[in-house]
Write a protein that holds these residues in place. Structure first.
Motif, PDB file in Angstrom:
ATOM      1  N   VAL A 212       0.836  -1.207   0.000  1.00  0.00           N
ATOM      2  CA  VAL A 212       0.000   0.000   0.000  1.00  0.00           C
ATOM      3  C   VAL A 212       0.869   1.254   0.000  1.00  0.00           C
ATOM      4  CG1 VAL A 212      -1.704   1.314   1.323  1.00  0.00           C
ATOM      5  CG2 VAL A 212      -1.923  -1.158   1.126  1.00  0.00           C
ATOM      6  N   LEU A 213       1.981   1.224   0.717  1.00  0.00           N
ATOM      7  CA  LEU A 213       2.864   2.397   0.775  1.00  0.00           C
ATOM      8  C   LEU A 213       3.451   2.751  -0.585  1.00  0.00           C
ATOM      9  CD1 LEU A 213       4.801   1.818   4.127  1.00  0.00           C
ATOM     10  CD2 LEU A 213       3.280   3.723   3.591  1.00  0.00           C
ATOM     11  N   ASN A 214       3.544   1.785  -1.474  1.00  0.00           N
ATOM     12  CA  ASN A 214       4.098   2.032  -2.809  1.00  0.00           C
ATOM     13  C   ASN A 214       3.065   2.556  -3.794  1.00  0.00           C
ATOM     14  OD1 ASN A 214       6.770   1.260  -2.259  1.00  0.00           O
ATOM     15  ND2 ASN A 214       6.269  -0.919  -2.527  1.00  0.00           N
ATOM     16  N   GLN A 215       1.817   2.705  -3.355  1.00  0.00           N
ATOM     17  CA  GLN A 215       0.782   3.202  -4.255  1.00  0.00           C
ATOM     18  C   GLN A 215       0.815   4.732  -4.325  1.00  0.00           C
ATOM     19  OE1 GLN A 215      -3.015   1.510  -3.253  1.00  0.00           O
ATOM     20  NE2 GLN A 215      -2.245  -0.608  -3.279  1.00  0.00           N
ATOM     21  N   ARG A 222       0.692  12.749   1.258  1.00  0.00           N
ATOM     22  CA  ARG A 222       1.838  13.497   1.813  1.00  0.00           C
ATOM     23  C   ARG A 222       1.916  14.890   1.194  1.00  0.00           C
ATOM     24  NH1 ARG A 222       4.938   8.285   1.849  1.00  0.00           N
ATOM     25  NH2 ARG A 222       5.141   7.723   4.051  1.00  0.00           N
ATOM     26  N   ALA A 223       1.619  14.964  -0.111  1.00  0.00           N
ATOM     27  CA  ALA A 223       1.659  16.264  -0.785  1.00  0.00           C
ATOM     28  C   ALA A 223       0.597  17.211  -0.250  1.00  0.00           C
ATOM     29  CB  ALA A 223       1.477  16.072  -2.288  1.00  0.00           C
ATOM     30  N   LYS A 224      -0.512  16.652   0.223  1.00  0.00           N
ATOM     31  CA  LYS A 224      -1.572  17.476   0.804  1.00  0.00           C
ATOM     32  C   LYS A 224      -1.236  17.946   2.210  1.00  0.00           C
ATOM     33  CE  LYS A 224      -5.527  15.656  -1.788  1.00  0.00           C
ATOM     34  NZ  LYS A 224      -6.839  14.959  -1.704  1.00  0.00           N
ATOM     35  N   GLY A 225      -0.138  17.455   2.764  1.00  0.00           N
ATOM     36  CA  GLY A 225       0.302  17.905   4.081  1.00  0.00           C
ATOM     37  C   GLY A 225      -0.275  17.128   5.245  1.00  0.00           C
ATOM     38  N   LEU A 226      -0.794  15.921   5.018  1.00  0.00           N
ATOM     39  CA  LEU A 226      -1.334  15.122   6.115  1.00  0.00           C
ATOM     40  C   LEU A 226      -0.221  14.667   7.041  1.00  0.00           C
ATOM     41  CD1 LEU A 226      -3.869  15.040   4.235  1.00  0.00           C
ATOM     42  CD2 LEU A 226      -4.242  12.711   5.077  1.00  0.00           C
ATOM     43  N   MET A 227      -0.554  14.593   8.317  1.00  0.00           N
ATOM     44  CA  MET A 227       0.405  14.090   9.298  1.00  0.00           C
ATOM     45  C   MET A 227       0.667  12.611   9.028  1.00  0.00           C
ATOM     46  SD  MET A 227       1.013  16.732  11.218  1.00  0.00           S
ATOM     47  CE  MET A 227       1.726  16.032  12.713  1.00  0.00           C
ATOM     48  N   GLU A 228       1.832  12.142   9.487  1.00  0.00           N
ATOM     49  CA  GLU A 228       2.213  10.761   9.199  1.00  0.00           C
ATOM     50  C   GLU A 228       1.254   9.768   9.839  1.00  0.00           C
ATOM     51  OE1 GLU A 228       4.261   8.189   7.003  1.00  0.00           O
ATOM     52  OE2 GLU A 228       4.621  10.358   7.057  1.00  0.00           O
ATOM     53  N   TRP A 229       0.724  10.101  11.031  1.00  0.00           N
ATOM     54  CA  TRP A 229      -0.212   9.178  11.664  1.00  0.00           C
ATOM     55  C   TRP A 229      -1.534   9.109  10.897  1.00  0.00           C
ATOM     56  CZ3 TRP A 229      -4.981  10.728  13.406  1.00  0.00           C
ATOM     57  CH2 TRP A 229      -5.176  12.102  13.610  1.00  0.00           C
ATOM     58  N   LEU A 233      -3.197   5.706   9.089  1.00  0.00           N
ATOM     59  CA  LEU A 233      -4.569   5.219   9.169  1.00  0.00           C
ATOM     60  C   LEU A 233      -5.106   4.831   7.787  1.00  0.00           C
ATOM     61  CD1 LEU A 233      -6.166   7.700  11.763  1.00  0.00           C
ATOM     62  CD2 LEU A 233      -5.394   5.363  12.139  1.00  0.00           C
ATOM     63  N   HIS A 234      -4.781   5.645   6.781  1.00  0.00           N
ATOM     64  CA  HIS A 234      -5.216   5.331   5.418  1.00  0.00           C
ATOM     65  C   HIS A 234      -4.525   4.059   4.913  1.00  0.00           C
ATOM     66  CE1 HIS A 234      -7.672   8.851   4.310  1.00  0.00           C
ATOM     67  NE2 HIS A 234      -6.870   9.548   5.103  1.00  0.00           N
ATOM     68  N   VAL A 235      -3.262   3.920   5.237  1.00  0.00           N
ATOM     69  CA  VAL A 235      -2.507   2.735   4.799  1.00  0.00           C
ATOM     70  C   VAL A 235      -3.081   1.481   5.443  1.00  0.00           C
ATOM     71  CG1 VAL A 235      -0.267   1.579   4.912  1.00  0.00           C
ATOM     72  CG2 VAL A 235      -0.387   3.996   4.304  1.00  0.00           C
ATOM     73  N   LEU A 236      -3.324   1.548   6.753  1.00  0.00           N
ATOM     74  CA  LEU A 236      -3.846   0.378   7.456  1.00  0.00           C
ATOM     75  C   LEU A 236      -5.245   0.020   6.975  1.00  0.00           C
ATOM     76  CD1 LEU A 236      -2.650   1.021  11.131  1.00  0.00           C
ATOM     77  CD2 LEU A 236      -1.650  -0.474   9.404  1.00  0.00           C
TER      78      LEU A 236
END
Length: 318
Positions: A212-215, A222-229, A233-236
């Motif tokens: 999922v991280l490679n999608q 990340r470009a939208k500025g979302l926090m890593e946590w 949540l989206h990845v999980l």
């Protein structure tokens, strides 16, 4: 969703019927006479014929199956040949003990494996990833019965801090989960039973998270500025359907109980009951236990399908 649930329940009916046929047929393939535990060696032909008629073994196998299935549908699994007690009562008691053991193993395995797999998936190729992968490989490769024996040698024989076998200081009649004198009997079999699911689920979670991280959408987040946590949540959420499928299979495995683990620790669960039924050729108990465990496995898969649909809207069926 309602139509999908009904459709899945209808699909489960022929599966359960097929399982019942397999359960009934397999025990007749095994060599030996199930009535040998009841009859003395010098039993007369009349006595043997009378006992066979009492248990229905004098009828053709297809007729025996239909009679057995008709009783099973009404909740009558027959009487145990070895103990003379109702089979359903034996199964319910053993299954309750297995639920106790499996619940602890699930809590350890699913929680630890999901955390380790997520960490490894976020750090692919790093020493952390290699350490988690190595631990997962060990978990899958090490036989749980061997681990059980090692734990008994270390903690019961050498250190003498945990009991080697049994379900409690007063046997299996009572068990208090919140009493340390009882709970300590659960520790070693619980850890032993959780080892293989930890390895399998950790590797699956690691692969799913890394995929999922490679999608592309992750870079967009990340470009939208979302926090890593928030990204986590989206990845999980996207990795969870694949992980849930494996968790469902492992939960079915744990609920089925491990014959070797429960036998090693003399834990009176469904696996231990199966082992005794096999050794004593107790056909009614053997058939009933296998059927109940198989139905639980089918029901578990149904629940997992519904959870996958709830977690990932892309999987919704009409």
């Amino acid at each position: 969703m309602t139509a999908y649930i009904i459709r899945r329940l209808l699909y489960a009916v022929p599966i359960a019927l097929g399982v019942s046929i397999v359960c009934f047929a397999l025990v007749y393939i095994a060599p030996g006479d199930p009535l040998q535990t009841l009859l003395p060696e010098d039993a007369s032909a009349e006595t043997i014929a009378m006992v066979r008629k009492a248990y229905g073994f004098d009828k053709p196998i297809p007729v025996q199956y239909l009679i057995w299935l008709g009783k099973v549908v009404t909740g009558d699994f027959g009487m145990s040949i070895a103990t003379g007690r109702p089979v359903l009562g034996e199964i319910v008691k053993a299954l309750g003990n297995t639920v106790l053991l499996a619940a602890g193993a699930v809590l350890i395995a699913f929680t630890l494996a999901f955390i380790l797999g997520t960490i490894a998936g976020y750090r692919v190729g790093t020493p952390t990833d290699r350490a988690v992968t190595g631990f997962a490989v060990i978990g899958v490769s090490v036989p749980n019965y061997w681990l059980g024996i090692v734990l008994i040698i270390i903690f019961a024989v050498e250190l003498n801090v945990l009991p080697a076998t049994g379900m409690g200081p007063r046997g299996s009649d009572t068990f208090n989960l919140f009493d340390w004198n009882h709970f300590r009997y659960l520790l070693m079999p619980m850890v032993t039973l959780s080892l293989i699911p930890i390895g399998i689920i950790a590797r699956t979670t690691r692969s799913a998270v890394a995929e999922v991280l490679n999608q592309d959408f992750v870079e967009t987040l990340r470009a939208k500025g979302l926090m890593e946590w928030e990204i986590l949540l989206h990845v999980l959420k996207n990795a969870l359907p694949q992980v849930l499928a494996v968790m469902g299979l492992q939960f079915g495995y744990l609920m089925g109980g491990s014959i070797l683990v429960e036998t090693i620790f003399t834990w009176p669960g469904s696996g231990f009951l199966l082992n005794k039924a096999i050794l004593t050729r107790d056909l009614p108990v053997l058939q009933g236990t296998i059927l109940v465990l198989a139905i639980i496995f089918v029901a578990t898969n149904l629940v997992i399908d519904l959870l996958q649909t709830a977690v990932d809207p892309r999987l919704k069926r009409g």
